[in-house]
Design an enzyme around this catalytic site. Sequence first.
Site, short mmCIF file in Angstrom:
data_model
loop_
_atom_site.label_atom_id
_atom_site.label_comp_id
_atom_site.label_asym_id
_atom_site.label_seq_id
_atom_site.Cartn_x
_atom_site.Cartn_y
_atom_site.Cartn_z
N GLY A 11 0.85 -1.19 0.00
CA GLY A 11 0.00 0.00 0.00
C GLY A 11 0.88 1.23 0.00
O GLY A 11 2.11 1.15 0.16
N LEU A 12 0.26 2.37 -0.16
CA LEU A 12 1.02 3.62 -0.17
C LEU A 12 1.57 3.95 1.21
O LEU A 12 1.09 3.43 2.23
CB LEU A 12 0.12 4.76 -0.66
CG LEU A 12 -0.25 4.72 -2.14
CD1 LEU A 12 -1.32 5.76 -2.47
CD2 LEU A 12 0.98 4.92 -3.02
N GLY A 14 1.94 5.49 4.62
CA GLY A 14 0.93 6.03 5.53
C GLY A 14 -0.39 5.30 5.50
O GLY A 14 -1.32 5.65 6.24
N SER A 84 5.97 -1.16 -2.85
CA SER A 84 6.09 -2.11 -3.97
C SER A 84 4.84 -2.25 -4.84
O SER A 84 4.41 -3.36 -5.14
CB SER A 84 6.49 -3.49 -3.43
OG SER A 84 7.67 -3.41 -2.69
#
Length: 171
Positions: A11-12, A14, A84
Site C-alpha cells: 500500500g502507499l 501512511g 512495492s
Amino acid sequence: MKKGLVVWICGLAGSGKSTIAREVRNKLSLYQDNVIYLDGDELREILGNFDYDRDSRIEMAKKRALMANFLAQQGMIVLVSTISLFNEIYTFNRALMNSYCEIFVDCDFEELLKRDQKNLYSNAINKKIINVVGVDIPFDIPQADLVVHNNKQEALQNNVAMIIETIQSRI
C-alpha cells in the site's frame, strides 16, 4: 515441517501497512511459532540503501521477495509490509513463490495527507522532494487476494481479522 507462506502487504506510505502487519504478527504468534515480520524500511537498511526512483524500488522489492521466499521455503509465515505497488513486482512474486498471498491496504489520499507525519506527501506536492509513489511515481493497484480499507483507525481490528482468516485458509 510447517507450511510456509509469504504474505505481501502492500500500500502507499501512511496507509497503515506496518501497523496492520505488526498486529497480524502479534495475533498469529499467539498460536503459531513460525511467524516473522519483515518491515520494508528495516529490510531496506539490511539489504542496502537503494535510491527511491521507480527502478530502484523495483530492484529493492525483488530482493525483499527473494528473502521472504527463502524464509517461507523453510516453513516460516513471512509478513512483508512494503509499498512495492508495481505490476513487475506482482508478476515477479507470483512466478517466484508457490505459497504467496497478496494483501492491498487501500487508503484514501485525503487520509494519507492527514497522516503525513514526515511531510512526505506535502513536500512532494510542493516539489521539495521527488520519487514519491502516489505523487510523482505512478503505481499499479494489485489484483490482490484481499483488499482491506484502512481509512479509519477503528478498521484496524477488522482488517487484522480478515487477513488472519485469509492466512489460515492458506496454511
